[in-house]
Each structure stands twice: as C-alpha cells, then as structure tokens.
Design a protein around this motif. Structure first.
Motif, mmCIF file in Angstrom:
data_model
loop_
_atom_site.group_PDB
_atom_site.id
_atom_site.type_symbol
_atom_site.label_atom_id
_atom_site.label_comp_id
_atom_site.label_asym_id
_atom_site.label_seq_id
_atom_site.Cartn_x
_atom_site.Cartn_y
_atom_site.Cartn_z
ATOM 1 N N LEU A 169 7.614 -5.111 2.447
ATOM 2 C CA LEU A 169 6.756 -6.146 1.890
ATOM 3 C C LEU A 169 5.290 -5.893 2.214
ATOM 4 O O LEU A 169 4.404 -6.091 1.381
ATOM 5 N N ASP A 170 5.030 -5.443 3.435
ATOM 6 C CA ASP A 170 3.654 -5.158 3.813
ATOM 7 C C ASP A 170 3.076 -4.031 2.959
ATOM 8 O O ASP A 170 1.924 -4.065 2.540
ATOM 9 N N HIS A 221 4.107 -3.002 -0.124
ATOM 10 C CA HIS A 221 4.079 -3.197 -1.574
ATOM 11 C C HIS A 221 3.496 -4.527 -2.035
ATOM 12 O O HIS A 221 3.131 -4.657 -3.207
ATOM 13 N N VAL A 222 3.394 -5.496 -1.135
ATOM 14 C CA VAL A 222 2.978 -6.834 -1.562
ATOM 15 C C VAL A 222 1.663 -7.282 -0.926
ATOM 16 O O VAL A 222 0.838 -7.895 -1.582
ATOM 17 N N SER A 223 1.494 -6.944 0.348
ATOM 18 C CA SER A 223 0.296 -7.400 1.045
ATOM 19 C C SER A 223 -0.955 -6.825 0.415
ATOM 20 O O SER A 223 -1.022 -5.651 0.073
ATOM 21 N N THR A 224 -1.967 -7.667 0.261
ATOM 22 C CA THR A 224 -3.246 -7.194 -0.278
ATOM 23 C C THR A 224 -4.012 -6.361 0.747
ATOM 24 O O THR A 224 -5.014 -5.740 0.416
ATOM 25 N N THR A 225 -3.526 -6.370 2.001
ATOM 26 C CA THR A 225 -4.158 -5.549 3.040
ATOM 27 C C THR A 225 -3.251 -4.421 3.481
ATOM 28 O O THR A 225 -3.550 -3.707 4.425
ATOM 29 N N GLY A 226 -2.091 -4.286 2.815
ATOM 30 C CA GLY A 226 -1.105 -3.284 3.219
ATOM 31 C C GLY A 226 -1.420 -1.917 2.672
ATOM 32 O O GLY A 226 -2.493 -1.641 2.137
#
Length: 225
Positions: free
Chosen positions: A215-216, A218-223
């Motif tokens: 999730l971090d 593929h989804v996080s805007t800071t990932g």
C-alpha cells in the motif's frame, strides 16, 4: 511498573498489561461517563496509559514514530455523545494514512495494519495498482496469505463493483475497497506480560508488513510508486 536509566532520562520499562486494564474497559462500556472516568482514572493511568506509552517507546526502536492516541472522543458531530473511547489505540508509521495499529479493549488486543481514510487520488492509485496484472496479483497473494492465517480484511467498500470495472475482473472484490487493512483480535483479558506482548505485536505487525509495504508503494502519495 519498573524503570530503567537511559542516558540521563528516567524511562519506564514495559512490563505488560495487567488484567485490570481490560476490566477497566469492560466497566467503561457500561458506564461511559465523566464521573466514572475520573473515579477510575488512576487505574487508567497505571494500567493502560503508562504501559502503552512504555510499549510505544519500545516499538519505536523498530517501527519509527509511534503515537498513543488520546482517550477522549470527538463528539462535536456525533450522535453518540459518550465522552470516552472504549479502547486505547496506538499507531506506528501512520504518515499519509498508512501504517500499523494496536488497540486494547475489553476483549483483548487487536492488531492491524493498512490504509484508512484514503483521498480520492489515493483511491484512484489503489485501483490502478489492483487492476495492473503484476502489482494486482501481488496484492491478491498477500491478502490470500493473510486471510488463510485468520487475519480479517477490513475497510470501506462499495456495495457493487466500481464503474467501468468488468464483472469478470479477476480481482473485482479487491477493487471494491476504498480503504484496505487487515486486523485480528487476541483475547488476553486475563493480562499479558511484557515479553509476550512485545512478541505478539512484533510478530503481528511483521506478518502485516507485506500489505503495508504494498500500500505504501502503490497508494501513498509519499511512497515509492
């Protein structure tokens, strides 16, 4: 609770959660009032808050910033005006809504990890990654392994498939999620010592690591996507 010296600071060690911590929340579920809280605040401080803060300090050595949440509920826009949460929460790595959590309540200890409160942009990023053959298949393997190990998938879900999603999409159920996490309850209402509690949390969070990492990424805007 014992203490140890760490440099010049006097730091409490984590000795676990006594049975009184769980009984505190059993009683609070029945008597969620300010009068009851203040009559039993010493129990909350010594059996819940202080051990949770000590555990947070110990977990921070591996998981980074760990936050112990306040016990008061925000009732400004709630129909339920009960003043206190019937659990004590702790989160780690929760930047951009991703990370792990621990909850102590009348049942025991609830461990979890994932994403909550996704923005519209993050939901779109999530769906694109689930739709992708490689990243979507990787997530499917992760959640299949978790559910096979008695973790529960939780999160906000659409009642039906997303618009424009084929009904026969191989990951249509994952595409219904607008937020995604997994959790599991460990019933330890008779109390748990420090070593066992730390091992329980670390083993649980480590098992959730692949989900949180996916999730971090593929989804996080800071990932790292």
């Amino acid at each position: 609770m014992s203490r140890r010296q760490q440099g010049s600071a006097d730091v409490k060690t984590f000795d676990g959660f006594p049975a009184e911590a769980f009984r505190f929340y059993q009683d609070l579920e029945k008597h969620n009032t300010r009068d009851h809280w203040h009559r039993h605040k010493d129990t909350y401080d010594s059996c819940v808050r202080e051990p949770m803060e000590a555990l947070a300090a110990e977990l921070g050595e591996k998981y980074g910033a760990v936050k112990v949440w306040r016990p008061q509920r925000d009732v400004r826009f709630a129909k339920d005006k009960s003043p206190y949460k019937t659990y004590q929460g702790l989160t780690a790595g929760s930047a951009d809504s991703v990370g792990y959590y621990l909850q102590l309540d009348a049942e025991g200890l609830r461990l979890g990890g994932g994403y909550h409160g996704l923005s519209s942009e993050q939901v779109e990023r999530y769906r694109e990654a689930v739709d992708d053959g490689r990243s979507g298949a990787a997530l499917q393997r992760i959640v299949d392994e978790l559910t096979a190990d008695d973790w529960n998938l939780i999160g906000e879900r659409l009642k039906t498939k997303p618009r424009d999603c084929p009904a026969d999409h191989p990951r249509v159920e994952l595409l219904r999620y607008r937020s995604l996490a997994a959790d599991r309850v460990h019933r330890v209402s008779d109390g748990i010592d420090g070593e066992a509690a730390v091992r329980l949390v670390r083993d649980g969070w480590d098992a959730l690591g692949p989900l949180v990492d996916w999730l971090d990424r593929h989804v996080s805007t800071t990932g790292g996507s």
